[in-house]
Enzyme design. Structure first.
Site, mmCIF file in Angstrom:
data_model
loop_
_atom_site.group_PDB
_atom_site.id
_atom_site.type_symbol
_atom_site.label_atom_id
_atom_site.label_comp_id
_atom_site.label_asym_id
_atom_site.label_seq_id
_atom_site.Cartn_x
_atom_site.Cartn_y
_atom_site.Cartn_z
ATOM 1 N N LYS A 1 -5.028 -2.618 -15.029
ATOM 2 C CA LYS A 1 -5.558 -3.736 -14.106
ATOM 3 C C LYS A 1 -6.379 -3.231 -13.090
ATOM 4 O O LYS A 1 -7.482 -4.000 -12.742
ATOM 5 C CB LYS A 1 -4.229 -4.328 -13.503
ATOM 6 C CG LYS A 1 -3.173 -3.217 -13.009
ATOM 7 C CD LYS A 1 -2.027 -3.985 -12.341
ATOM 8 C CE LYS A 1 -0.966 -3.067 -11.888
ATOM 9 N NZ LYS A 1 -0.403 -2.251 -13.057
ATOM 10 N N THR A 2 -6.478 -2.014 -12.531
ATOM 11 C CA THR A 2 -7.288 -1.566 -11.713
ATOM 12 C C THR A 2 -8.752 -1.602 -12.238
ATOM 13 O O THR A 2 -9.615 -2.011 -11.523
ATOM 14 C CB THR A 2 -7.128 -0.166 -10.972
ATOM 15 O OG1 THR A 2 -5.698 -0.262 -10.530
ATOM 16 C CG2 THR A 2 -8.119 0.376 -10.074
ATOM 17 N N GLU B 1 -6.143 -7.640 -8.098
ATOM 18 C CA GLU B 1 -5.159 -6.996 -9.189
ATOM 19 C C GLU B 1 -3.746 -7.581 -8.773
ATOM 20 O O GLU B 1 -3.343 -7.598 -7.609
ATOM 21 C CB GLU B 1 -5.356 -5.383 -8.775
ATOM 22 C CG GLU B 1 -4.451 -4.527 -9.607
ATOM 23 C CD GLU B 1 -4.679 -3.253 -9.492
ATOM 24 O OE1 GLU B 1 -3.869 -2.346 -9.669
ATOM 25 O OE2 GLU B 1 -5.901 -2.748 -8.818
#
Length: 517
Positions: free
Chosen positions: A138-139, A182
């Protein structure tokens, strides 16, 4: 919206998703408890850049604190009741204890207390909200999107759980219509968001201090997806069984879903209503992945148009081909020019602590990475292996959180065997965690399938750099890996390498590579 006396911060489940999300401008003066934290800082920065009255407190001054002050936030070092004078809304996280002096004072004064996730959701009101969720990736995916949208001239707002390598910034209030963030699942509060577009990269068991089982994780992701706005879109990886399970539930409830991945078809399974699912081809298929040095080359075949788009990312790893394809699907959903999308995504060169290049000395390259889950370790070491070329891959691994290490204790070693030599540090505890008997780095080291002279358990972190350098020779690649303080060892490793070689090549600006969790 507010947290009452029976919903203390010691239990993150007390932060229920708000029934309605106010615009951030309605929150008055906003005070962040622990404003310099990795999750808090980008939210506070966005609020300050928007011109909202922002204050905060933290226990020590850092570069992050200085940057927030420069953005307009009033920050005090040390926490005290008087820090809340003139405050309307207090923002806290599940890491703030219920006996925290500012939390107690906020309760006494009857101030509105909201979770960080609710504050971020409030900042998204009036914008097209794109939320990226997943156990891993996700980052990087969020960072890719932020960079690409900026290159395409859309000036997005973004909030990321890590710094974008080239800018060193984790949050920004853009003037455009799109807000990319995020969505952290670690405490379940990603259910506070109301996305227009949601991405699910993968779903696995992690954060076992909060989730008791994979089924709990699945239910949390389903709840997150259920918060999609009417007419919203869910983007799901068809290569991950956990993500597929969430996507199937979403389809069964009538949500609009598009799929991406190397699989030609979405794995079939009965729907929740018991109806059999026919074969469904993916909407964005990844083809022809090639890992060349610090880059990933591949094609994306778009089902809707039949067109093939050629991508060359500035970050290595097959997993980053998947992250890039998720970002491409979002760019398509936002109506951007897909002819320009490959170049826009190629402008991303990594996020801090995600295959983060720290420097080179004595012909040895040194990287740092946040990998802390067995799946991340396998994917990221495969990328580092390709990056190492003919050199050897030498890893210092620090397990993080006793609760996580207990769950995956016997899974770490086999994955770390993909390296040529490994130093295992002792477990880095989570906040408030006590050691768990039998959960130790020594067990992990004993499970690594490498010759005994290529595996060391070293509980003294100060001794780790010398251990790594003793193994290294020109052409090798050293990686410090884990979510704890192992990240601080890179500079010492480079100093020792330089002392043996006579010169060091420091980290060049913007030279980071990247991947994730």
């Amino acid at each position: 919206m507010s947290v009452g006396p029976t919903h203390g911060l010691a239990d993150p489940r007390g932060y229920e998703p708000p029934q309605s999300i106010p615009a951030a401008e309605e929150l008055g003066r906003i005070h962040f408890v622990g404003i310099g934290g990795v999750g808090m800082a980008p939210v506070a920065r966005i609020a300050a850049e928007r011109g909202l009255p922002v204050s905060g407190s933290d226990i020590k001054r850092t570069a992050t604190i200085d940057a927030l002050r420069a953005a307009g936030a009033l920050i005090r070092i040390g926490q005290a009741p008087e820090n809340l004078d003139g405050v309307d809304t207090v923002v806290a996280t599940t890491g703030v204890r219920p006996d925290n002096v500012e939390f107690v004072e906020a309760m006494r004064r009857g101030l509105r207390i909201i979770h960080r996730a609710t504050a971020l959701a409030a900042l998204m009101v009036g914008r097209t909200a794109v939320l990226v969720a997943g156990t891993h990736g996700k980052t990087t995916t969020t960072s890719m999107l932020a960079v690409a949208l900026d290159v395409l001239g859309l000036d997005p707002s973004y909030a990321i759980g890590g710094e974008i390598g080239a800018s060193g910034v984790s949050g920004h209030a853009g003037g455009g219509a799109v807000f990319v963030a995020e969505a952290d699942e670690s405490d379940g509060t990603f259910r506070h968001y109301e996305p227009d577009i949601a991405v699910v990269t993968n779903v696995e068991l992690d954060h076992t201090d909060y989730f008791g089982s994979l089924d709990d994780v699945h239910k949390a992701f389903v709840s997150f997806v259920d918060r999609l706005k009417p007419g919203g879109l869910l983007v799901v990886c068809a290569d991950d069984p956990g993500a597929v399970a969430v996507g199937r539930v979403a389809q069964d409830t009538g949500l609009r879903v598009v799929w991406y991945g190397e699989n030609a078809a979405v794995p079939g399974q009965p729907s929740r209503a018991g109806r059999p699912e026919g074969e469904q081809t993916v909407d964005y298929r990844i083809e022809g992945v090639e890992l060349v040095g610090g880059a990933a080359r591949f094609d994306i075949r778009a089902k809707a148009t039949g067109m093939v788009h050629h991508l060359r990312l500035g970050v290595p790893g097959r997993h980053n081909a998947a992250n890039g394809t998720a970002a491409f699907a979002v760019l398509d959903a936002l109506g951007t020019d897909l002819n320009r999308a490959p170049d826009a995504l190629a402008a991303f060169h990594g996020a801090r602590r995600r295959m983060d290049f720290k420097g080179e000395a004595g012909g040895v390259r040194v990287y740092d990475d946040y990998m802390h889950h067995p799946t991340e370790i396998a994917a990221t070491l495969a990328a580092f292996r390709a990056l190492a070329g003919d050199g050897r891959l030498i890893v210092a691994f620090q397990p993080q959180r006793y609760t996580r290490a207990r769950t995956f204790l016997r899974e770490y070693g086999p994955r770390l065997g993909a390296a040529d030599a490994v130093v295992v540090l002792e477990v880095y505890p989570g906040s408030g965690e006590d050691p768990i008997e039998g959960v130790t780095g020594a067990v992990i080291a004993g499970d690594i399938p490498l010759p005994p002279d290529r595996v060391v358990f070293e509980p003294d972190s100060a001794a780790v750099p010398a251990r790594l350098v003793a193994w290294a020779r020109p052409g090798d690649l050293i990686v410090t890996a884990g979510a704890g303080d192992v990240t601080s060892l890179g500079a010492k490793i480079l100093d020792l390498l330089a002392a043996g070689d006579g010169a060091a090549s420091p980290e060049p600006a913007g030279a980071e590579a990247g991947s994730d969790s």
